[in-house]
Write a protein that holds these residues in place. Structure first.
Motif, mmCIF file in Angstrom:
data_model
loop_
_atom_site.group_PDB
_atom_site.id
_atom_site.type_symbol
_atom_site.label_atom_id
_atom_site.label_comp_id
_atom_site.label_asym_id
_atom_site.label_seq_id
_atom_site.Cartn_x
_atom_site.Cartn_y
_atom_site.Cartn_z
ATOM 1 N N VAL A 90 3.511 4.060 23.224
ATOM 2 C CA VAL A 90 4.560 3.093 22.934
ATOM 3 C C VAL A 90 5.394 3.599 21.760
ATOM 4 C CG1 VAL A 90 5.003 0.704 22.270
ATOM 5 C CG2 VAL A 90 3.071 1.250 23.739
ATOM 6 N N LYS A 91 6.714 3.414 21.868
ATOM 7 C CA LYS A 91 7.601 3.807 20.776
ATOM 8 C C LYS A 91 7.321 2.919 19.563
ATOM 9 C CE LYS A 91 12.483 4.463 19.836
ATOM 10 N NZ LYS A 91 13.843 4.292 20.338
ATOM 11 N N PRO A 92 7.194 3.491 18.383
ATOM 12 C CA PRO A 92 6.901 2.666 17.212
ATOM 13 C C PRO A 92 8.022 1.672 16.911
ATOM 14 C CG PRO A 92 7.331 4.940 16.572
ATOM 15 C CD PRO A 92 7.312 4.898 18.054
ATOM 16 N N LYS A 93 7.626 0.464 16.480
ATOM 17 C CA LYS A 93 8.604 -0.593 16.192
ATOM 18 C C LYS A 93 9.199 -0.448 14.798
ATOM 19 C CE LYS A 93 6.279 -3.731 19.280
ATOM 20 N NZ LYS A 93 5.423 -4.875 19.433
ATOM 21 N N ILE A 94 8.481 0.198 13.931
ATOM 22 C CA ILE A 94 8.942 0.373 12.558
ATOM 23 C C ILE A 94 9.076 1.867 12.302
ATOM 24 C CG2 ILE A 94 8.384 0.004 10.136
ATOM 25 C CD1 ILE A 94 6.699 -2.389 11.035
ATOM 26 N N LYS A 95 10.215 2.258 11.735
ATOM 27 C CA LYS A 95 10.419 3.667 11.418
ATOM 28 C C LYS A 95 10.238 3.862 9.928
ATOM 29 C CE LYS A 95 13.566 4.722 15.164
ATOM 30 N NZ LYS A 95 14.880 5.243 15.536
ATOM 31 N N SER B 44 -1.130 6.546 21.269
ATOM 32 C CA SER B 44 -0.222 5.509 21.719
ATOM 33 C C SER B 44 0.948 6.134 22.471
ATOM 34 C CB SER B 44 0.293 4.715 20.524
ATOM 35 O OG SER B 44 1.211 3.743 20.960
#
Length: 137
Positions: free
Chosen positions: A122-127, A120
């Motif tokens: 895309v920057k992850p939405k959940i850290k 991926s």
């Protein structure tokens, strides 16, 4: 799996060395006519008299680590009963490499280290949460 009589008959026909090779790589002993050898060194056989229907054609791969993608398209059509004549006798398949074919064989890397793995961008939405405790006094 074949009967003991059939295995012994094929052992007598092909010899001990070839029968042991077939049992190790194919799990069965078969005796038939060598139809041809392709550019990769694979040998194609046929036996119309004694084999079960749809088991009359088989390939003996040159490589020990064989992969079904090592069969050329014309031989694949013949071994899958899509055509009656092998590529050595079919005038349409003797035209050589078609423009849409790759010039040389590219192996199938599925289930190997060379397999394509998605990733991926895309920057992850959940850290992920990392607990940080204040030191006690």
């Amino acid at each position: 799996m074949s009967t003991i009589l059939r295995s012994l008959r094929n052992l007598y026909r092909v010899g001990l060395r070839d029968a042991a090779h077939q049992m190790h790589y194919q799990g069965d002993t078969k005796a038939g006519t060598l139809i041809a050898k392709d550019k990769f060194g694979n040998k194609y056989y046929e036996n119309l008299e004694e084999e079960l229907p749809l088991r009359t054609r088989w390939v003996d791969y040159k490589e020990k680590e064989f992969d079904p993608s090592q069969i050329e398209p014309g031989w694949h059509a013949w071994i899958s009963y899509m055509v009656d004549k092998p590529p050595t006798q079919d005038p349409i398949l003797q035209t050589g490499v078609r423009p849409w074919e790759l010039p040389e064989h590219r192996p199938n890397f599925t289930a190997s280290r060379g397999a394509f793995k998605t990733y991926s961008t895309v920057k992850p939405k959940i850290k992920a949460w990392t607990p940080e405790a204040a030191p006690r006094a």
